[in-house]
Each structure stands twice: as structure tokens, then as C-alpha cells.
Design a protein around this motif. Structure first.
Motif, PDB file in Angstrom:
ATOM      1  N   ARG A   1      22.480  -2.658   6.348  1.00 45.37           N
ATOM      2  CA  ARG A   1      23.827  -3.231   6.518  1.00 45.37           C
ATOM      3  C   ARG A   1      24.651  -2.455   7.537  1.00 45.37           C
ATOM      4  O   ARG A   1      25.606  -2.988   8.093  1.00 45.37           O
ATOM      5  N   LEU A   2      24.312  -1.188   7.722  1.00 47.71           N
ATOM      6  CA  LEU A   2      25.030  -0.414   8.741  1.00 47.71           C
ATOM      7  C   LEU A   2      24.751  -0.988  10.136  1.00 47.71           C
ATOM      8  O   LEU A   2      25.656  -1.095  10.972  1.00 47.71           O
TER       9      LEU A   2
ATOM     10  N   ARG B   1      24.861  -9.937   5.873  1.00 48.00           N
ATOM     11  CA  ARG B   1      24.704  -8.708   5.073  1.00 48.00           C
ATOM     12  C   ARG B   1      24.200  -9.001   3.666  1.00 48.00           C
ATOM     13  O   ARG B   1      23.508  -8.183   3.081  1.00 48.00           O
ATOM     14  N   GLU B   2      24.547 -10.160   3.113  1.00 45.18           N
ATOM     15  CA  GLU B   2      24.062 -10.521   1.782  1.00 45.18           C
ATOM     16  C   GLU B   2      22.729 -11.251   1.850  1.00 45.18           C
ATOM     17  O   GLU B   2      22.156 -11.589   0.812  1.00 45.18           O
TER      18      GLU B   2
ATOM     19  N   GLY C   1      26.143  -6.118  12.003  1.00 41.58           N
ATOM     20  CA  GLY C   1      27.571  -6.090  12.326  1.00 41.58           C
ATOM     21  C   GLY C   1      27.951  -5.007  13.318  1.00 41.58           C
ATOM     22  O   GLY C   1      29.116  -4.878  13.669  1.00 41.58           O
ATOM     23  N   SER C   2      26.974  -4.221  13.775  1.00 43.39           N
ATOM     24  CA  SER C   2      27.318  -3.109  14.676  1.00 43.39           C
ATOM     25  C   SER C   2      27.252  -3.520  16.149  1.00 43.39           C
ATOM     26  O   SER C   2      27.415  -2.680  17.036  1.00 43.39           O
TER      27      SER C   2
ATOM     28  N   ASP D   1      21.773   2.863   2.956  1.00 42.07           N
ATOM     29  CA  ASP D   1      21.644   1.472   3.392  1.00 42.07           C
ATOM     30  C   ASP D   1      21.869   1.358   4.902  1.00 42.07           C
ATOM     31  O   ASP D   1      22.944   0.990   5.357  1.00 42.07           O
ATOM     32  N   LEU D   2      20.826   1.660   5.663  1.00 46.02           N
ATOM     33  CA  LEU D   2      20.934   1.530   7.120  1.00 46.02           C
ATOM     34  C   LEU D   2      20.886   0.066   7.560  1.00 46.02           C
ATOM     35  O   LEU D   2      21.355  -0.272   8.652  1.00 46.02           O
TER      36      LEU D   2
END
Lengths: 459, 459
Positions: free
Chosen positions: B192-193, B159-160, B196-197, B189-190
Motif C-alpha cells: 500500500r505504500l 489499496r483494498e 498511490g505513490s 505493508d510496502l
């Protein structure tokens, strides 16, 4: 506003927590975009339950609601809708924890950025986002815009420096997102979704922020170049070597000329562009780091590379850069200040394009900004009393945005969208992504009461 | 599967792109959780348009669809649903660009992590996420789980370290998220959404990754302690001083004992806990950095602090840590491997609690992991053929998760949720947040065909 709504708001925030007299409300209806709109009421919240109660009242009565820190934003995102209510977070400004071993701080949204920095510094830490307005802007605002500053090139923006949030949705439900730790992958990342959403998805009532250890030492360099191409080549060279500067700021020829009118810059004649470069780290390393970065900054177009020897010299070097914003205010009755971003390797192409647009539309354009991120503050200097110039500026600005998108950039690096750029974002955003953003907005705020009209154009 | 669907899938991926024979499909139905389920078909996609076509077919026929890299995940997130289709990204593995001046790489999701690292290293860069499985895991999988590794303590997680994505929603629409630059605040912010999904919101077809310059040099230290309290105190002290290590790994007494059975550890007698510490940076700085970190690592419980003098010694120091996973596989027929996170300052309390649970439930628990992030790999060693032990382990695991949540931690730092932890996440996640996550899922995937049943428990 119906009397029942006014009474319910007064009940929600308690005695002294609600302003409804237009004269009292007026100062809460503007931000630094110089837009203004009179709210019907201003509610001063002091805890999350009050925030939730205010939102529930507004939701029940379909009253638009805009969150406000200290109004330093530049895009109109905190300017209320006509007939709307402003929720002011200025009385919700406690630093709840500074926790060095866990490298975190817990704050309410009304905390002023500099106050957090001072509290963290006592423990040897800082929070990296450092907008120029740090002395007068709030953490809540920083999160709303994902606002950053010079240090972002090394340390990132709020999205990289926030662990979790507490917030209130558009239906007045309280929720908790994220974690207390530097890792966590349970559930979708609502934390970063809310950060940068300009108060349109939820109102942040508490934030757990990731702290970074203060570096022991810093070195400041100023490099002057014959032209923007040499400076841009230096930026690309600096970013392609191992030492990441903690600031890599630039000013173009027009910006340097501007400051020259008001202060003795001390920059050599023939300077066509200037870089301010800072490196930080352990005390016994920063000199070597400055040398490495300085070596990358050298090219045929370099005129002079100055290293500050002490605090006074650092202050002197930064004076040029910091004199810029006030100078701009003096020079032109109005500046149209955009904070676009282009890939670092395309800065020179972009500045060339801006010079071309400046000539084509007869609009003075002054550029400076965070070169290490490719984040260029493009300032169109205009006279609002000259309708012809304002019309030319509008066409020019539109062309600037087209150029940014063509170069693979983005319309905003840190100021956000608000009202100012709202009608341009469809040039950048993918249409499917934009539809999803609107659909997400409806899940958080089914009645569309949270800062309506900001950030995304109407469908 | 209806013949029309099978034919449409074959048309979508072309000749040789579809497996339907159960014997051929079987190897694509498992991951490293050792769960297995036979898919009806495996589609090998080679570009984004094929991905979109496959999703559209599955959406039209309501066939569940699970994305798959190389199946190294540990949570069952790539194990298909009964009757489902697996989309394999192993033929979509091109590195499309390495761009040093802009510090980015553009890759397809099937690129193996190590292959990207090698390509980036030629330009002096790396991509920070470094799971232990880097040699055999894909970037797409890293993004799906937000998978990290030892370096996350200094350099962050995906994410970073991701700038933007291209992806396909559950209706087969292609979208682009994020930016090409290190800053950007236009729209929600899609990026980072989606990260991790676990393939439940969209299938990533391309990623723009943020690269970091390779450090010039590294120093490796191994610190042994009498007990976990001393080691945990050292971790907190290290994280509270200015030098952030690029790895801060720990092993508890049970883990050390485990490795001792299989190899000569060379750790002193009486060692109750061990830290592996690495610092990196400019060549002329790492010795000083190692000294500073070493000073923070010293306390009354320190037995020995060893600094590796050369590559062989570094390899020797890491051997202990790397011998652990294979040793665990030898010792117990099955390990229940959880990657929980607790705040760094609470590691000692957590390990104490685990020792108590181990005794209470008569289950051997071995702990190691990324101490700098508080990310502890908790391993319950069990025999699946012993139903009584398995029952005790289930009760013990539940108590472990309760303890993590009680200490302000999270159930997963880098492995994700998948099927393994799905039914526990409501202990951690806020109910309002969880409802919003489900609502967001419906916007991306209205028919619920994307990896159904993973990540979140049914409403």
C-alpha cells in the motif's frame, strides 16, 4: 534505570501513572505467547501528549519501550526487552465518536474490541475485525498485529477498515496519518504502514475506523465431509461463486477428534473434516444466499449439510468450533500455535503435507481456521518437559514454514510475527524489501527504542 | 544525455525499444492535465529485468525517470521532468493469470483496465477499481494514483483490492511485496505504500490483484431533488442504512444545467440536484435492496424517484451523468477539475461554501461526483485567455482547498497530486508525516531520480 529517567517518566504520566516495583511490574511483562520479561517500569498513559513525553524520555535515555494493550497477543510482541519500559494503554480507552452518516468511529487505542462493537451496534454498525479474543483485546492491539477473525473473509482486516491514525514516533513526535473519508490519495499511505508494525514504527494514540452496517440477518450452516480433500474442494467452490460468506471456518480430522473427547459434537461418524459457513445480508435474502453457498458446498465427499434453524442451533453448531481452543489446552501441556496462510486452492495440498510432517516427526498436529482466507491455525501439540519431542517439534515447525512458503503462502495471517516467528520471516520476505523495511524503521525510530527485536530479524 | 547513457538505455531495452528523436518522443510527454514536457528519450520496457536495467542507467547518470501507462492521469504525474526519460509500459501488458478459486489476477502494469475486466468476467469476477477512463487507462496507472470510480463506495480502491506487487526501486533493485492471499501480516505493508505513490518510490512491474465475484443483478435509480440540501441529506441517510449501494453519484444544479444545454435530460423542472444510485447483488434480492435504498432516498425535497426497468432505461439514466464531462469541455475553454473529498455528512455545507466562493470570485463552478465517498469533482470553468479570470480562479481554488481541509476532507480522492496539487498538500498533511514521507522516499530512491517533483512539495 537512571534516577533522572525514572523521575522524568513519573513527571510525564503524573501521580499514580508509573509502576517501578518489580512485583507491580511483573504482570505487565507477558503476553499469550507465555513468554515473560520483567520491565523496569510500567507507564500508564492517558493522552497523546503523555505518550509523546514518555517516548521522549525513553529516547533520550535509550531505554527500549514496548506498547501494551491487554496482552492477548500470541507472538511475544508485547513482551518487553530486558531493562525496558512498558507503556500501557489500558487507561486510554475512550470511544470518542460514533458517526453513522460518515460511517466512522474515533477511538483511543485501549478500547476493548467488544466495547466498540456494542457502541457501534447501537447505531446499526460494526467494525469488521473480530478476533476470537474480542472480549478482552484492544483496538490498539488489533491495529498493531492487523488482527482479524472469521469475518475477514467478507469484510477485510484492520488495514481495509481503518481510515486514519494519530501516533507518536520513536523520537516522541506526534503525527497524523490518513483521512476521515473512505477515499484519499494525498501523500504516502503511512496509515497501513503503521498498521501491522507491532509497535516498532510508532505508538498509535487515536484511530479513525471505518464502520460497516450490521447485516439484518444471518444463516449458519455446518457441512461435514469424509475427508479434507472434499472440504477443501468445497471451500474453493464456495469462493469461486458470487456469494461471499461472512465466515468460512474449517476443522480437520484431528481437531474434530480432539473436541470429541470433551463434548458431544453431534457430527456424523466418519467425519474427516468440517466446515462452518455463515452468510449474512438482508432478511429476505439470506435463505437464498444459504442455498447458493450450500449448493457450492455439496460434492461427493459431503456427509451432511446442516442449516441452523434458530439461535440455539446456531450456538450448537458453533460450539464445536469454539470448544477447540480450550480442548487443545487440556490435551497437550503446550501447543505451538501458528496461523499460516496458503492460497485457498492449495489448502488440501497443505493439509496433506502437514499429515506427512506429523508422521515423519512424530508430532501431533491439529488444524483449524479461517478457510475462506486460506488462514490455517496449525497447532503442534507438545510436552515442554520432553526435550526430545521439543527438538522434533522445532524441526517439524521449520518444515511447516518451508511448506507454506513453497505453496505461495505467508507465515502469519493475523497473529503477527513478534518474537515467535521473527527468525523465520526471511524465508518469506524478499531481501530487498526487508532492507527497505529496516530503513523505514530507522526513519520512524532512529535510536531503535520502539519494541526492538520484534517483527524483523536483525540485519 | 551523454552518449554512454543513450547507448546503455538502447542496450537495456533492445532494438526498437528506445525513442530519442524529439518528434517521436513528443507524444510521450503529456497527460490529461494538458501539461507537456519533452523527454530526452522514451524506453519501451517488456519485462522487469529491462525496467531494472533502465533504472540503473538513469540512476548512474542521475537522469530523472517518469513511468507512463497511457497518459490518462489528470495531475501531470506522468509528465516528465525537463531532460528526463519516460519509461512506457504499453508493451508490458500481459494478463499472466486469472485464478477464480484464489480470487486473484496477476497482471503486468500495462494491462488496460477494461481488458482485465473482460478476462475476469469470463470467470465470473471483476476488479473493483473502475475509473471513467477504464477503456483507455492501465492498471499500473490505477495503482500509481490509487484510482477508483463509482464502485469504490461498496468495493474500495486499489489499496483494498491489491494483494502484492513486484517493483523496481530507484537504484534498480527488484523487490516483491505483499502476498498471494487475502490475509498476511509479515513485515511492513510496502504494497500500500507503493500504491498511490505516483511512481516516486518504485516502478511496479507486476501486480497480484484481488478479484471480487460479479454480482448477479443490478438495479439503477435516479432521484431528483429540489436542492442540494435534500440530496445531501439523502446521501447521508443512504449511507447510514444497511444496504451499501455500488454507485451513489451526484450532480449539482450547475452540472444539470450544463448537460441540459446539450441533451434532453428528461429530469423534472425545478431539479436542483440529482442522485444516481445503483444496488447490486443476487437476482432475487436487488429489487428489495432498491426499495430499501429508495426509501432512504426519500425526503421532503425529493421530486421524483425513477427506477430503470431495463437496459435501455439504465443507459438513459446514466446518459445524464456521462454527458457531463464532454459537456464541460464544450462549455468552457478550460476546466480546473479537482476531485476533493469531504465527509459525507458535510457535502451540503461544502456545496453551499462552493456557491458562496463562486459568487465571491465570479467563477462558474460545476460539481458532480461520487457522493457515497464524499468525493466531489469540483470544476472551475475558465478561459485561459482571460488573465483576470485565471487570477480570480487561482484565488478561488485556493479557497476551495482551504474549505475542504476545514471540513475534515482531503484534496484528492482518486486523481492524485502530481504537479497540479503538489503545492497545496501541506495544508492537509501533517508536517511530521510529510517529513517521514520524504525520508521514506530517500530510502527507495536515494538519488531522487524517480518522478522528481511530483506528489510532495520540496522540503
Amino acid at each position: 534505570m537512571p534516577e533522572a529517567a525514572r523521575q522524568a517518566l513519573a513527571d510525564a504520566v503524573g501521580a499514580g501513572g508509573l509502576l517501578t516495583d518489580p512485583a507491580d511490574c511483573w504482570p505487565y511483562g507477558y503476553d499469550n505467547s507465555r513468554r515473560q520479561c520483567l520491565p523496569q517500569a510500567v507507564a500508564f498513559v492517558t493522552d497523546a501528549e503523555q505518550v509523546a513525553a514518555v517516548v521522549r524520555v525513553c529516547n533520550a535515555h535509550r531505554i527500549p519501550l514496548t506498547a501494551r494493550g491487554l496482552g492477548t497477543g500470541t507472538t511475544g510482541a508485547t513482551v518487553p526487552e530486558p531493562g525496558g519500559v512498558v507503556v500501557s494503554f489500558e487507561r486510554m480507552s475512550r470511544i470518542l465518536a460514533i458517526d453513522p452518516a460518515n460511517r466512522l468511529a474515533v477511538v483511543e487505542p485501549g478500547v476493548v474490541n467488544d466495547d466498540l462493537q456494542r457502541a457501534a451496534a447501537e447505531h446499526g454498525f460494526f467494525w469488521p475485525p473480530d478476533p476470537t479474543s474480542a472480549a478482552v483485546c484492544t483496538i490498539g492491539g488489533n491495529l498493531a498485529y492487523n488482527a482479524a477473525g472469521p469475518k475477514a473473509v467478507k469484510y477485510g482486516t484492520p488495514r481495509e477498515n481503518t481510515l486514519g491514525l494519530e501516533a507518536v514516533t520513536g523520537t516522541g513526535e506526534r503525527l497524523r496519518t490518513g483521512v476521515m473519508t473512505s477515499k484519499g490519495v494525498v501523500g504516502y499511505d503511512l496509515t497501513r504502514l503503521i498498521i501491522g508494525s507491532e509497535g516498532t514504527l510508532a505508538l498509535v494514540t487515536r484511530a479513525t475506523l471505518k464502520l460497516t452496517p450490521l447485516p439484518e440477518a444471518k444463516r449458519t450452516l455446518r457441512a461435514t465431509y469424509r475427508d479434507i480433500h472434499s472440504a477443501a474442494a468445497a471451500v474453493a467452490a464456495i469462493m469461486a461463486q458470487p456469494i461471499t460468506p461472512c465466515a468460512l471456518e474449517f476443522m480437520d480430522a484431528a481437531a474434530i477428534d480432539m473436541v470429541r473427547r470433551f463434548s458431544d459434537l453431534g457430527v456424523p461418524d466418519g467425519t474427516g473434516a468440517l466446515l462452518m459457513i455463515e452468510v449474512d445480508g438482508p432478511a429476505d435474502c439470506v435463505d437464498a444466499a444459504a442455498e447458493d453457498v450450500g449448493a457450492a458446498a455439496r460434492n461427493d465427499g459431503l456427509i451432511e449439510l446442516a442449516v441452523a434453524a434458530d439461535k440455539d442451533e446456531i450456538a450448537a453448531l458453533w460450539r464445536t468450533r469454539k470448544a477447540l481452543s480450550p480442548a487443545l489446552r487440556h490435551v497437550a501441556p503446550k501447543k505451538i500455535n501458528e496461523d499460516v496462510v496458503v492460497p485457498v486452492a492449495r489448502i488440501a495440498t497443505f493439509i496433506d503435507g502437514l499429515e506427512h510432517l506429523s508422521r515423519e516427526h512424530a508430532i501431533t498436529i491439529v488444524n483449524f481456521g479461517h478457510a475462506g482466507n486460506g488462514n490455517i491455525h496449525v497447532n503442534l501439540l507438545v510436552n515442554p518437559d520432553d526435550p526430545d519431542e521439543m527438538a522434533r517439534a522445532a524441526v517439524c515447525l521449520s518444515a511447516v514454514f518451508d511448506l507454506v512458503v513453497e505453496l505461495g503462502g505467508t507465515l502469519s495471517g493475523e497473529h503477527g510475527v513478534g518474537l515467535e516467528k521473527r527468525d523465520f520471516v526471511d524465508r518469506e520476505l524478499d531481501p530487498v524489501a526487508m532492507d527497505l523495511m529496516r530503513a523505514i524503521k530507522r526513519q520512524f525510530d532512529p535510536n531503535g527504542i520502539l519494541n526492538p527485536g520484534k517483527g524483523l530479524p536483525p540485519a
